[in-house]
Design a protein around this motif. Structure first.
Motif, PDB file in Angstrom:
ATOM      1  N   UNK A  41       0.832  -1.213   0.000  1.00  0.00           N
ATOM      2  CA  UNK A  41       0.000   0.000   0.000  1.00  0.00           C
ATOM      3  C   UNK A  41       0.862   1.256   0.000  1.00  0.00           C
ATOM      4  N   UNK A  42       1.962   1.241   0.748  1.00  0.00           N
ATOM      5  CA  UNK A  42       2.861   2.406   0.738  1.00  0.00           C
ATOM      6  C   UNK A  42       3.484   2.593  -0.635  1.00  0.00           C
ATOM      7  N   UNK A  43       3.860   1.484  -1.250  1.00  0.00           N
ATOM      8  CA  UNK A  43       4.440   1.553  -2.589  1.00  0.00           C
ATOM      9  C   UNK A  43       3.431   2.120  -3.583  1.00  0.00           C
ATOM     10  N   UNK A  44       2.211   1.652  -3.511  1.00  0.00           N
ATOM     11  CA  UNK A  44       1.154   2.157  -4.393  1.00  0.00           C
ATOM     12  C   UNK A  44       0.908   3.643  -4.153  1.00  0.00           C
ATOM     13  N   UNK A  45       0.915   4.054  -2.904  1.00  0.00           N
ATOM     14  CA  UNK A  45       0.706   5.470  -2.585  1.00  0.00           C
ATOM     15  C   UNK A  45       1.834   6.322  -3.145  1.00  0.00           C
TER      16      UNK A  45
END
Length: 61
Positions: A41-45
């Motif tokens: 999720x952090x990578x996607x953000x």
């Protein structure tokens, strides 16, 4: 202070230890995958943020 615990009749110490070990393993497994989800999720953000910044920079040119 009373330190009495109630256990199901016929419960052995080995069953209690086994349940404790199961709980520890389940918790470790849960957090392992929860951390993987968090990283994704952090990578996607970060990716979305970069796309937005890139768009704003290119539109303002």
């Amino acid at each position: 202070m009373s330190n009495t615990k109630k256990y199901k009749a016929g419960t052995s110490f080995e069953e209690i230890v086994s349940l404790y070990k199961f709980d520890v393993e389940l918790r470790e497994l849960f957090f392992k995958y929860l951390l993987q989800i968090e990283r994704q999720m952090r990578s996607l953000q970060r990716f979305k943020t970069r796309c937005i910044i890139h768009h704003v920079v290119n539109v303002s040119k």
